[in-house]
Design a protein around this motif. Structure first.
Motif, PDB file in Angstrom:
ATOM      1  N   TRP A  19      24.075  87.358  51.557  1.00 28.43           N
ATOM      2  CA  TRP A  19      25.485  86.951  51.574  1.00 28.43           C
ATOM      3  C   TRP A  19      25.732  85.888  50.506  1.00 28.43           C
ATOM      4  O   TRP A  19      26.682  85.976  49.736  1.00 28.43           O
ATOM      5  N   LEU A  20      24.882  84.875  50.470  1.00 23.47           N
ATOM      6  CA  LEU A  20      25.072  83.799  49.496  1.00 23.47           C
ATOM      7  C   LEU A  20      24.863  84.288  48.068  1.00 23.47           C
ATOM      8  O   LEU A  20      25.569  83.862  47.155  1.00 23.47           O
ATOM      9  N   ARG A  21      23.905  85.184  47.867  1.00 27.57           N
ATOM     10  CA  ARG A  21      23.677  85.720  46.519  1.00 27.57           C
ATOM     11  C   ARG A  21      24.843  86.568  46.043  1.00 27.57           C
ATOM     12  O   ARG A  21      25.057  86.716  44.842  1.00 27.57           O
ATOM     13  N   SER A  22      25.606  87.139  46.973  1.00 26.24           N
ATOM     14  CA  SER A  22      26.752  87.960  46.581  1.00 26.24           C
ATOM     15  C   SER A  22      28.022  87.138  46.393  1.00 26.24           C
ATOM     16  O   SER A  22      29.020  87.659  45.913  1.00 26.24           O
ATOM     17  N   ASP A  23      27.986  85.870  46.772  1.00 29.30           N
ATOM     18  CA  ASP A  23      29.147  84.994  46.617  1.00 29.30           C
ATOM     19  C   ASP A  23      29.118  84.375  45.224  1.00 29.30           C
ATOM     20  O   ASP A  23      28.230  83.589  44.909  1.00 29.30           O
ATOM     21  N   PRO A  24      30.087  84.715  44.365  1.00 35.84           N
ATOM     22  CA  PRO A  24      30.053  84.222  42.979  1.00 35.84           C
ATOM     23  C   PRO A  24      30.082  82.698  42.875  1.00 35.84           C
ATOM     24  O   PRO A  24      29.448  82.130  42.000  1.00 35.84           O
ATOM     25  N   GLU A  25      30.814  82.028  43.763  1.00 38.22           N
ATOM     26  CA  GLU A  25      30.906  80.560  43.726  1.00 38.22           C
ATOM     27  C   GLU A  25      29.544  79.924  43.992  1.00 38.22           C
ATOM     28  O   GLU A  25      29.153  78.969  43.321  1.00 38.22           O
ATOM     29  N   VAL A  26      28.836  80.442  44.990  1.00 35.70           N
ATOM     30  CA  VAL A  26      27.532  79.878  45.347  1.00 35.70           C
ATOM     31  C   VAL A  26      26.487  80.287  44.323  1.00 35.70           C
ATOM     32  O   VAL A  26      25.723  79.465  43.821  1.00 35.70           O
ATOM     33  N   ARG A  27      26.461  81.569  43.994  1.00 34.16           N
ATOM     34  CA  ARG A  27      25.465  82.092  43.057  1.00 34.16           C
ATOM     35  C   ARG A  27      25.541  81.407  41.691  1.00 34.16           C
ATOM     36  O   ARG A  27      24.523  81.158  41.048  1.00 34.16           O
ATOM     37  N   SER A  29      26.319  78.328  41.062  1.00 31.40           N
ATOM     38  CA  SER A  29      26.008  76.903  41.031  1.00 31.40           C
ATOM     39  C   SER A  29      24.737  76.520  41.782  1.00 31.40           C
ATOM     40  O   SER A  29      24.424  75.340  41.893  1.00 31.40           O
ATOM     41  N   ALA A  30      24.004  77.518  42.294  1.00 29.20           N
ATOM     42  CA  ALA A  30      22.788  77.202  43.054  1.00 29.20           C
ATOM     43  C   ALA A  30      21.742  78.285  42.853  1.00 29.20           C
ATOM     44  O   ALA A  30      22.070  79.460  42.688  1.00 29.20           O
ATOM     45  N   THR A  31      20.492  77.875  42.855  1.00 30.29           N
ATOM     46  CA  THR A  31      19.375  78.806  42.874  1.00 30.29           C
ATOM     47  C   THR A  31      18.973  78.970  44.330  1.00 30.29           C
ATOM     48  O   THR A  31      18.768  77.980  45.037  1.00 30.29           O
ATOM     49  N   ILE A  32      18.873  80.214  44.778  1.00 31.11           N
ATOM     50  CA  ILE A  32      18.618  80.500  46.186  1.00 31.11           C
ATOM     51  C   ILE A  32      17.236  81.114  46.332  1.00 31.11           C
ATOM     52  O   ILE A  32      16.915  82.097  45.675  1.00 31.11           O
ATOM     53  N   GLY A  33      16.412  80.539  47.184  1.00 37.52           N
ATOM     54  CA  GLY A  33      15.070  81.055  47.428  1.00 37.52           C
ATOM     55  C   GLY A  33      14.708  80.930  48.890  1.00 37.52           C
ATOM     56  O   GLY A  33      15.416  80.317  49.677  1.00 37.52           O
ATOM     57  N   VAL A  34      13.592  81.529  49.255  1.00 34.96           N
ATOM     58  CA  VAL A  34      13.108  81.475  50.629  1.00 34.96           C
ATOM     59  C   VAL A  34      11.732  80.846  50.629  1.00 34.96           C
ATOM     60  O   VAL A  34      10.891  81.157  49.791  1.00 34.96           O
ATOM     61  N   GLN A  35      11.523  79.932  51.565  1.00 35.41           N
ATOM     62  CA  GLN A  35      10.226  79.288  51.711  1.00 35.41           C
ATOM     63  C   GLN A  35       9.631  79.749  53.027  1.00 35.41           C
ATOM     64  O   GLN A  35      10.270  79.665  54.075  1.00 35.41           O
ATOM     65  N   GLY A  36       8.399  80.241  52.975  1.00 36.75           N
ATOM     66  CA  GLY A  36       7.707  80.627  54.195  1.00 36.75           C
ATOM     67  C   GLY A  36       6.971  79.447  54.788  1.00 36.75           C
ATOM     68  O   GLY A  36       6.766  78.430  54.138  1.00 36.75           O
ATOM     69  N   THR A  37       6.602  79.586  56.025  1.00 32.92           N
ATOM     70  CA  THR A  37       5.828  78.546  56.683  1.00 32.92           C
ATOM     71  C   THR A  37       4.469  79.115  57.051  1.00 32.92           C
ATOM     72  O   THR A  37       4.286  80.323  57.139  1.00 32.92           O
ATOM     73  N   ALA A  38       3.514  78.256  57.262  1.00 33.19           N
ATOM     74  CA  ALA A  38       2.185  78.694  57.676  1.00 33.19           C
ATOM     75  C   ALA A  38       2.283  79.336  59.053  1.00 33.19           C
ATOM     76  O   ALA A  38       3.035  78.866  59.912  1.00 33.19           O
ATOM     77  N   TRP A  59      28.551  72.569  41.300  1.00 28.57           N
ATOM     78  CA  TRP A  59      28.302  72.671  42.733  1.00 28.57           C
ATOM     79  C   TRP A  59      29.556  72.307  43.509  1.00 28.57           C
ATOM     80  O   TRP A  59      30.199  71.303  43.240  1.00 28.57           O
ATOM     81  N   SER A  60      29.901  73.130  44.477  1.00 30.18           N
ATOM     82  CA  SER A  60      31.025  72.854  45.358  1.00 30.18           C
ATOM     83  C   SER A  60      30.548  72.935  46.801  1.00 30.18           C
ATOM     84  O   SER A  60      30.263  74.022  47.301  1.00 30.18           O
ATOM     85  N   ALA A  61      30.460  71.795  47.446  1.00 28.32           N
ATOM     86  CA  ALA A  61      30.045  71.771  48.852  1.00 28.32           C
ATOM     87  C   ALA A  61      31.021  72.578  49.700  1.00 28.32           C
ATOM     88  O   ALA A  61      30.612  73.285  50.622  1.00 28.32           O
ATOM     89  N   ALA A  62      32.306  72.500  49.380  1.00 35.07           N
ATOM     90  CA  ALA A  62      33.307  73.227  50.164  1.00 35.07           C
ATOM     91  C   ALA A  62      33.078  74.736  50.075  1.00 35.07           C
ATOM     92  O   ALA A  62      33.096  75.435  51.097  1.00 35.07           O
ATOM     93  N   SER A  63      32.851  75.261  48.879  1.00 36.58           N
ATOM     94  CA  SER A  63      32.605  76.700  48.719  1.00 36.58           C
ATOM     95  C   SER A  63      31.357  77.122  49.474  1.00 36.58           C
ATOM     96  O   SER A  63      31.324  78.173  50.118  1.00 36.58           O
ATOM     97  N   PHE A  64      30.320  76.301  49.397  1.00 36.37           N
ATOM     98  CA  PHE A  64      29.071  76.596  50.085  1.00 36.37           C
ATOM     99  C   PHE A  64      29.270  76.644  51.594  1.00 36.37           C
ATOM    100  O   PHE A  64      28.871  77.604  52.258  1.00 36.37           O
ATOM    101  N   VAL A  65      29.911  75.627  52.150  1.00 38.50           N
ATOM    102  CA  VAL A  65      30.112  75.581  53.601  1.00 38.50           C
ATOM    103  C   VAL A  65      31.026  76.719  54.052  1.00 38.50           C
ATOM    104  O   VAL A  65      30.770  77.362  55.076  1.00 38.50           O
ATOM    105  N   LEU A  66      32.067  77.021  53.292  1.00 41.27           N
ATOM    106  CA  LEU A  66      32.941  78.135  53.657  1.00 41.27           C
ATOM    107  C   LEU A  66      32.194  79.463  53.613  1.00 41.27           C
ATOM    108  O   LEU A  66      32.430  80.336  54.458  1.00 41.27           O
ATOM    109  N   ALA A  67      31.278  79.623  52.660  1.00 45.14           N
ATOM    110  CA  ALA A  67      30.454  80.844  52.612  1.00 45.14           C
ATOM    111  C   ALA A  67      29.557  80.935  53.842  1.00 45.14           C
ATOM    112  O   ALA A  67      29.390  82.010  54.430  1.00 45.14           O
ATOM    113  N   LEU A  68      28.980  79.803  54.259  1.00 43.36           N
ATOM    114  CA  LEU A  68      28.147  79.788  55.469  1.00 43.36           C
ATOM    115  C   LEU A  68      28.962  80.165  56.702  1.00 43.36           C
ATOM    116  O   LEU A  68      28.528  80.972  57.529  1.00 43.36           O
TER     117      LEU A  68
END
Length: 117
Positions: A19-27, A29-38, A59-68
């Protein structure tokens, strides 16, 4: 600024990442990755646990939070979202206007602290 977003299941995490990768505003202004845990004792492999975002210029905190919030509302069962910024945790549970405003203000304030150091 480094942010971590935690959700309740790996399926939700994958869905949110898409979802976030498909949002032009978020994509844009941010690099999106996944971190695994042990893995815990008795488990195999790593668990998809944390979505990491490294924000940059524009970076827009508002765009990010609205996307979430939009992603959360699209889910059949709206999961709890935790946004980790350093030692601070922001929780999105309802998505009300007041909650969105509070989280945006806290993220903006955290970003301001980064630039003043």
């Amino acid at each position: 600024m480094l942010l971590e977003v935690r959700v309740e299941s790996a399926g939700d995490l994958r869905s949110l990442r898409g979802w976030l990768r498909s949002d032009p505003e978020v994509r844009g202004s941010a690099t999106i990755g996944v971190q695994g845990t042990a893995p815990r004792p008795g488990e195999m492999g790593t668990a998809l646990d944390v979505l990491q975002l490294v924000t940059g210029n524009g970076w827009s905190a508002a765009s990010f939070v609205l996307a979430l919030v939009a992603w959360r509302r699209s889910r059949p069962r709206q999961p709890r979202l935790e946004i980790h910024r350093g030692d601070t945790v922001f929780v999105l549970t309802g998505g009300s206007d007041a909650e969105i405003e509070r989280v945006v203000q806290m993220l903006d304030a955290a970003g301001d602290e980064d630039t003043s150091q």
